[in-house]
Scaffold this active site. Structure first.
Site, PDB file in Angstrom:
ATOM      1  N   ASP A  93      -3.635  -3.918  11.904  1.00  0.00           N
ATOM      2  CA  ASP A  93      -3.411  -4.539  10.835  1.00  0.00           C
ATOM      3  C   ASP A  93      -3.955  -6.113  10.630  1.00  0.00           C
ATOM      4  OD1 ASP A  93      -2.460  -2.404   9.601  1.00  0.00           O
ATOM      5  OD2 ASP A  93      -0.541  -2.894   9.540  1.00  0.00           O
ATOM      6  N   HIS A 110      -6.292   1.537  14.313  1.00  0.00           N
ATOM      7  CA  HIS A 110      -6.771   0.259  13.617  1.00  0.00           C
ATOM      8  C   HIS A 110      -5.545  -0.878  13.981  1.00  0.00           C
ATOM      9  CE1 HIS A 110      -4.019   1.855  10.581  1.00  0.00           C
ATOM     10  NE2 HIS A 110      -4.018   0.581  10.329  1.00  0.00           N
ATOM     11  N   HIS A 123      -2.455   1.414  15.960  1.00  0.00           N
ATOM     12  CA  HIS A 123      -1.904   2.406  15.596  1.00  0.00           C
ATOM     13  C   HIS A 123      -2.799   3.463  14.608  1.00  0.00           C
ATOM     14  CE1 HIS A 123      -1.433  -0.829  12.514  1.00  0.00           C
ATOM     15  NE2 HIS A 123      -1.195   0.001  11.522  1.00  0.00           N
ATOM     16  N   LYS A 151       1.082  -1.128  -0.005  1.00  0.00           N
ATOM     17  CA  LYS A 151      -0.166   0.092   0.022  1.00  0.00           C
ATOM     18  C   LYS A 151       1.004   1.272  -0.269  1.00  0.00           C
ATOM     19  CE  LYS A 151      -3.631   2.252   3.019  1.00  0.00           C
ATOM     20  NZ  LYS A 151      -3.732   2.428   4.411  1.00  0.00           N
TER      21      LYS A 151
HETATM   22  O1  LIG Z   1       1.465   5.604   7.311  1.00  0.00           O
HETATM   23  C1  LIG Z   1       2.006   4.711   8.065  1.00  0.00           C
HETATM   24  O2  LIG Z   1       2.937   4.830   8.732  1.00  0.00           O
HETATM   25  C2  LIG Z   1       0.703   3.797   8.609  1.00  0.00           C
HETATM   26  C3  LIG Z   1      -0.177   3.346   7.844  1.00  0.00           C
HETATM   27  C4  LIG Z   1      -1.052   2.291   8.376  1.00  0.00           C
HETATM   28  O3  LIG Z   1      -1.008   1.976   9.186  1.00  0.00           O
HETATM   29  C5  LIG Z   1      -1.771   1.535   7.231  1.00  0.00           C
HETATM   30  O4  LIG Z   1      -1.955   1.938   6.125  1.00  0.00           O
HETATM   31  O5  LIG Z   1      -2.234   0.308   7.449  1.00  0.00           O
HETATM   32 FE   LIG Z   2      -1.817  -0.056   9.547  1.00  0.00          FE
END
Ligand SMILES: O=C(O)CCC(=O)C(=O)O
Ligand SMILES: [Fe+2]
Length: 603
Positions: free
Chosen positions: A221, A219, A275, A200
């Site tokens: 992951d 959230h 996070h 992503k």
């Molecule tokens: O941008 C970030 O450092 C974390 C992004 C994130 O947690 C996600 O996309 O699941």
């Molecule tokens: Fe994340």
């Protein structure tokens, strides 16, 4: 209609941001970021030749944080530099060029360029655009979603994926050893060489009000593990001991998140980390997480080696695709891993042992308060609850066979919103292309029914819980942290339960209802209860609680004044004005005379 990208909104925002990006006070980074002495997020030297020591460092970090940074990991700096360069160049292309890669509307796949379409529960939007595509294994790659421009995009991504593999394998091996199982166990449990790497790219444009907005909201992951590189702009925050801590930017480090699947496999020993991200006033922040996950059909559950009579499975086993479905169907406000915990959902929290539940409550609650006076009684659904489940299952299956997905629980709830989006998704598929009908309803019907049932079931279980928490949150915000939160959670929980249970009962076919509730009078009363409960919105329920119960309770805490002429006792008063409590009592009473029992330890 084309979705408006945050990148475009940022360009025209001036000094302010649209209201839908302004977070409530419980979420605003300016109010929630922990400013005290910052605990050190573990930084682990991956080249440490002492394997035992390395295992212990990784294992401790995975238990205590679910999050750490690794250095000297062996990923060539050049490969990362190229990945970041081509990603940035893609996002700098004119909007029209980026839209070529836009996510396919209505598709179940995550892949493509996009902006989170639905607003979150509280109606807020995230200040971020993204591009998702698989980078490994080759059979999973759909180059349709890989930008052709810049021309070196493909090479840079292929190279990066190749370099990731030994690092991911080593990480999973160390995690296995940390659990005391053989070194190959976790990797195999998440699909072996068929494990999937989903890249992503998050693009967070400069935001005029970084104090009010959020990038990605809180959230966990759903992956097994996530390995992430950010650009140099700090913004990632993790929740540790109920505090939002900034993750320091360390050049060339790889950030590791323990995801839900490893938490499940480890039977809760390792924690998937909560996070979120903040945004920057002047600079564009970008990040490149790679979510390493099992293939769709892989069943993931606690490792048998870790489960025993003394240490039973804390999570249900599920196909990854069903977990993913649950994740998407539910609000992201809570960690989904909790939804698949086995039967007892404990809300027992204490300051000494902040568990996930404390974290969940506090992350909606997080107002930067040091003291956590929460002590919430456990919420236990008795075995007889499952009787209701069985009957409801038959009911939902029978209506599902008539393809009537739109019938549902009465009452409004957070979860209902996702139910609606699921219904419209299905409807969309049906409308869009009649040949889709076979895909949706053909051989997969049993499976779909299972999933639909699972969703209904999860909704019923969480309806009160979610409502309780969000009502608790609202009440606590209005009344101050120390007054009423515990009480409002419990009142809100009861309220949600009454709504969920009475609506479920009301929707049962007459024949089933008769079997469950023999007395005609009780059945009629249940119907009346359902009607009155449905007519009171969640907001009204909160109002009742706030205006009638809470002030009186606080008054009742102080000794009654001498010569107080009122002869009304506090319990008289509360029962007089406590419509919420009455509904709950009424339901309990009616259920007592039926074949259904629903026990809740929430007082
Ligand atoms: O941008 C970030 O450092 C974390 C992004 C994130 O947690 C996600 O996309 O699941
Ligand atoms: Fe994340």
């Amino acid at each position: 209609m084309e979705t408006q990208r945050v990148q475009a909104i940022a360009k025209i925002s001036g000094d302010n941001i649209p209201a839908e990006f302004i977070r409530s006070e419980t979420e605003q980074p300016a109010l929630t970021t922990f400013n005290g002495p910052i605990p050190e997020i573990p930084v682990i030297d991956f080249s440490n030749p002492d394997e035992k020591n390395l295992v212990s460092l990784i294992s401790n970090a995975s238990q205590e944080w679910g999050f750490f940074q690794i250095i000297n990991h062996g990923l060539p700096t050049e490969a990362t530099k190229n990945l970041l360069k081509v990603g940035r160049e893609f996002f700098e292309l004119p909007d029209k060029e980026k839209e070529i890669y836009a996510k396919v509307p209505g598709s179940d796949s995550l892949e493509g360029y996009g902006t989170k379409l639905q607003k979150e529960i509280q109606g807020k939007k995230a200040w971020v655009d993204h591009l998702f595509h698989f980078i490994w294994p080759p059979s999973r790659i759909n180059y349709k979603f890989w930008p052709k421009n810049p021309p070196s995009y493909r090479e840079a991504n292929e190279e990066y994926a190749k370099c990731m593999i030994p690092i991911v394998n080593k990480l999973l091996m160390l995690l296995s050893l940390g659990l005391g199982v053989e070194r190959h166990v976790i990797k195999e449990a998440v699909g072996g060489d068929n494990m999937e790497y989903l890249l992503k790219i998050n693009y967070y444009p400069p935001c005029p009000r970084p104090d009010l907005a959020l990038g990605v909201p809180p959230h966990t992951d759903m992956s097994a593990v996530t390995l992430l590189v950010p650009n140099e702009v700090q913004g990632l925050q993790v929740l540790k001991d109920d505090r939002w801590i900034d993750a320091k930017y360390i050049p060339n480090a790889l950030i590791v998140h323990i995801g839900d699947q490893v938490e499940i496999l480890s039977n809760g020993k390792f924690k998937s980390v909560l996070h979120k991200t903040t945004v920057n006033k002047e600079k564009t922040r970008m990040s490149w997480p790679v979510f390493c996950s099992p293939p769709a059909d892989m069943v993931v559950g606690p490792l048998p080696q870790l489960v025993s009579k003394e240490n039973p499975a804390k999570y249900k086993s599920k196909k990854y695709k069903d977990y993913e479905y649950l994740f998407r169907a539910h609000s992201r406000k809570f960690s989904i891993v909790d939804l698949i915990k086995t039967k007892t959902l404990s809300l027992n929290c204490s300051q000494e042992q902040p568990g996930r539940e404390t974290r969940k409550i506090l992350f909606i609650q997080s107002i930067g308060v040091d003291q956590n006076p929460l002590k919430i009684p456990p919420l236990i659904l008795s075995p007889s609850f499952w009787k209701l489940k069985k009957i409801e299952e038959i009911f939902w299956k029978s209506i599902a066979l008539k393809r009537n997905w739109h019938s549902g629980f009465g009452g409004e709830s957070v979860a209902m919103k996702s139910a609606e989006s699921r219904s419209s998704l299905t409807k969309h598929n049906l409308d869009q292309n009649s040949s889709d009908i076979d895909d949706t309803w053909g051989d997969d019907r049993e499976f779909e029914l299972g999933r639909e049932w699972q969703r209904r079931h999860d909704e019923l279980h969480t309806i009160g819980y979610h409502e309780g928490l969000s009502k608790g949150q609202e009440a606590a915000v209005q009344e101050g942290f120390t007054v009423g939160f515990k009480e409002s959670v419990s009142v809100g929980y009861k309220w949600g339960s009454v709504k969920g249970i009475s609506s479920a009962l009301a929707k049962l076919p007459d024949g089933l209802k008769e079997k469950l509730v023999e007395s005609l009078e009780a059945r009629d009363k249940l119907q009346v209860l359902h009607t009155s409960v449905s007519s009171v919105s969640g907001a009204d329920a909160l109002g009742l609680y706030r205006d009638e119960i809470l002030p009186y309770q606080s008054k009742a805490y102080s000794e009654p004044a001498e010569g107080d002429s009122s002869s009304e006792t506090s319990s008289d008063h509360i029962s007089r004005c406590n419509r919420l409590g009455n509904y709950s009592k009424e339901l309990e009473f009616l259920l007592q005379s039926s074949a259904i029992e629903v026990h809740s330890a929430v007082e």
